[in-house]
Design a protein around this motif. Structure first.
Motif, short mmCIF file in Angstrom:
data_model
loop_
_atom_site.label_atom_id
_atom_site.label_comp_id
_atom_site.label_asym_id
_atom_site.label_seq_id
_atom_site.Cartn_x
_atom_site.Cartn_y
_atom_site.Cartn_z
N GLU A 28 3.78 -6.20 -5.70
CA GLU A 28 5.28 -5.92 -5.59
C GLU A 28 5.89 -6.44 -6.75
O GLU A 28 6.79 -5.42 -7.42
CB GLU A 28 5.93 -6.35 -4.31
CG GLU A 28 5.57 -5.79 -2.90
CD GLU A 28 5.91 -6.48 -1.76
OE1 GLU A 28 6.44 -7.50 -2.15
OE2 GLU A 28 5.86 -5.89 -0.62
N LYS A 29 5.76 -7.48 -7.21
CA LYS A 29 6.34 -8.17 -8.42
C LYS A 29 5.97 -7.15 -9.72
O LYS A 29 6.90 -6.95 -10.57
CB LYS A 29 6.07 -9.56 -8.51
CG LYS A 29 6.76 -10.01 -9.83
CD LYS A 29 8.12 -10.94 -9.51
CE LYS A 29 8.61 -11.65 -10.76
NZ LYS A 29 9.04 -10.88 -11.75
N ILE A 31 5.06 -4.20 -9.89
CA ILE A 31 5.40 -2.74 -9.82
C ILE A 31 6.91 -3.05 -10.38
O ILE A 31 7.39 -2.14 -10.99
CB ILE A 31 5.52 -2.20 -8.29
CG1 ILE A 31 4.07 -1.89 -8.05
CG2 ILE A 31 6.34 -0.91 -8.21
CD1 ILE A 31 3.93 -1.42 -6.69
N GLU A 32 8.01 -3.83 -9.84
CA GLU A 32 9.08 -4.24 -10.24
C GLU A 32 9.26 -4.52 -11.84
O GLU A 32 10.20 -4.05 -12.39
CB GLU A 32 9.79 -5.36 -9.44
CG GLU A 32 10.06 -5.12 -8.11
CD GLU A 32 10.37 -6.28 -7.32
OE1 GLU A 32 10.42 -7.31 -7.89
OE2 GLU A 32 10.62 -6.13 -6.06
N ASP A 33 8.20 -5.15 -12.24
CA ASP A 33 8.09 -5.59 -13.72
C ASP A 33 7.55 -4.23 -14.85
O ASP A 33 7.36 -4.59 -15.65
CB ASP A 33 7.15 -6.54 -13.83
CG ASP A 33 8.15 -7.80 -13.48
OD1 ASP A 33 9.25 -7.97 -13.05
OD2 ASP A 33 7.20 -8.97 -13.27
N ASP A 34 7.19 -2.93 -13.91
CA ASP A 34 6.49 -1.86 -14.49
C ASP A 34 5.32 -2.13 -15.24
O ASP A 34 5.00 -1.91 -16.34
CB ASP A 34 7.73 -1.21 -15.69
CG ASP A 34 8.87 -0.69 -15.03
OD1 ASP A 34 8.52 -0.22 -13.92
OD2 ASP A 34 9.96 -0.94 -15.65
#
Length: 93
Positions: A28-29, A31-34
């Motif tokens: 999840e992190k 994905i958030e951090d691209d």
């Protein structure tokens, strides 16, 4: 089907599941951090492998206990084996 009675096995499974949960949080992190898709896929594969290990452990433990229990109780062993095989086949799909 039986439940997990052995406290060591139960603790090991819970630890594996907590580790998997941590990996999911990491994805999840990411994905958030691209992060790149290939990096994400590597982590997804690691989770998939870990889930398979948990499932196989449950199948093995369940098969042994169910079959031994059927023998002890004088149940129809063929029915128990069919139940165990059906559960294993469902997992393998």
């Amino acid at each position: 089907m039986a439940t997990i009675k052995d406290s060591d096995k139960k603790e090991k499974l819970l630890t594996q599941l907590k580790t998997i949960k941590g990996h999911i949080g990491g994805i999840e992190k990411m994905i958030e951090d691209d992060k790149e898709c290939t990096e994400l896929l590597i982590q997804v594969l690691a989770i998939k492998s870990s889930i398979n290990k948990v499932g196989l452990s449950l199948i093995k433990d369940n098969a042994c206990r169910c079959i031994l229990q059927s023998i002890d109780e004088g149940d129809e062993i063929e029915d128990t084996i069919n139940e165990v095989v059906t559960a294993a086949l469902k997992f393998s799909k």
